[in-house]
Write a protein that holds these residues in place. Sequence first.
Motif, PDB file in Angstrom:
ATOM      1  N   TYR A 104     -24.588  22.128  56.923  1.00 33.38           N
ATOM      2  CA  TYR A 104     -25.323  22.279  55.668  1.00 33.38           C
ATOM      3  C   TYR A 104     -25.978  23.653  55.594  1.00 33.38           C
ATOM      4  O   TYR A 104     -25.973  24.292  54.549  1.00 33.38           O
ATOM      5  N   ARG A 108     -25.322  26.178  52.627  1.00 27.36           N
ATOM      6  CA  ARG A 108     -26.413  26.637  51.766  1.00 27.36           C
ATOM      7  C   ARG A 108     -26.488  28.158  51.745  1.00 27.36           C
ATOM      8  O   ARG A 108     -26.832  28.750  50.722  1.00 27.36           O
ATOM      9  N   THR A 112     -25.155  28.207  46.559  1.00 27.44           N
ATOM     10  CA  THR A 112     -26.545  27.918  46.204  1.00 27.44           C
ATOM     11  C   THR A 112     -26.836  26.440  46.436  1.00 27.44           C
ATOM     12  O   THR A 112     -25.930  25.607  46.450  1.00 27.44           O
ATOM     13  N   ARG A 113     -28.097  26.143  46.599  1.00 23.95           N
ATOM     14  CA  ARG A 113     -28.493  24.748  46.753  1.00 23.95           C
ATOM     15  C   ARG A 113     -28.108  23.943  45.517  1.00 23.95           C
ATOM     16  O   ARG A 113     -27.667  22.800  45.618  1.00 23.95           O
TER      17      ARG A 113
END
Length: 153
Positions: A104, A108, A112-113
């Motif tokens: 993750y 990220r 982008t988140r």
Amino acid sequence: MLIESTRRAQRFFFVAFAALLLLTLAPDPARAWGENGQKLVVNKAVDTLPAEVRSFFQANRDFLIQHAGDSSEAVSKTPAERKNHFLYLDRYGRFPYESLPRTYKAARSKFTRAKLDANGLLPWQIGVYSEKLTRAMKDGKWDEARMAAAWLA
């Protein structure tokens, strides 16, 4: 004019009848996946586990089956939870999806988140709950282990 209005009425009734007939004869959605499907998969999955962990899962089989749908119920209670239950894999290129980072943190950094949330977080959530399950089993926290296992299921 009377003949024309009669023909229009006949066409209308024919179209309405055809539409009604199609709706009546259309098959119902299969709804092949649901609570019973989840329970069946969980039940069968226990039998496929490695011998060194199978006894824990066999002893907790009923609990796991009973709670197999808990994570799905969480989505209905907390809509923000939905992103943790899917992944739009096709939005990350072609198979074998080399552009999709495995962690993750790396994903990220690369995306982008907001993009990750929009495309789903399922593989990373599996990692989170796998770690929770492993940690709970190592620490002998059996209730936590059962819950993590149920969420993974």
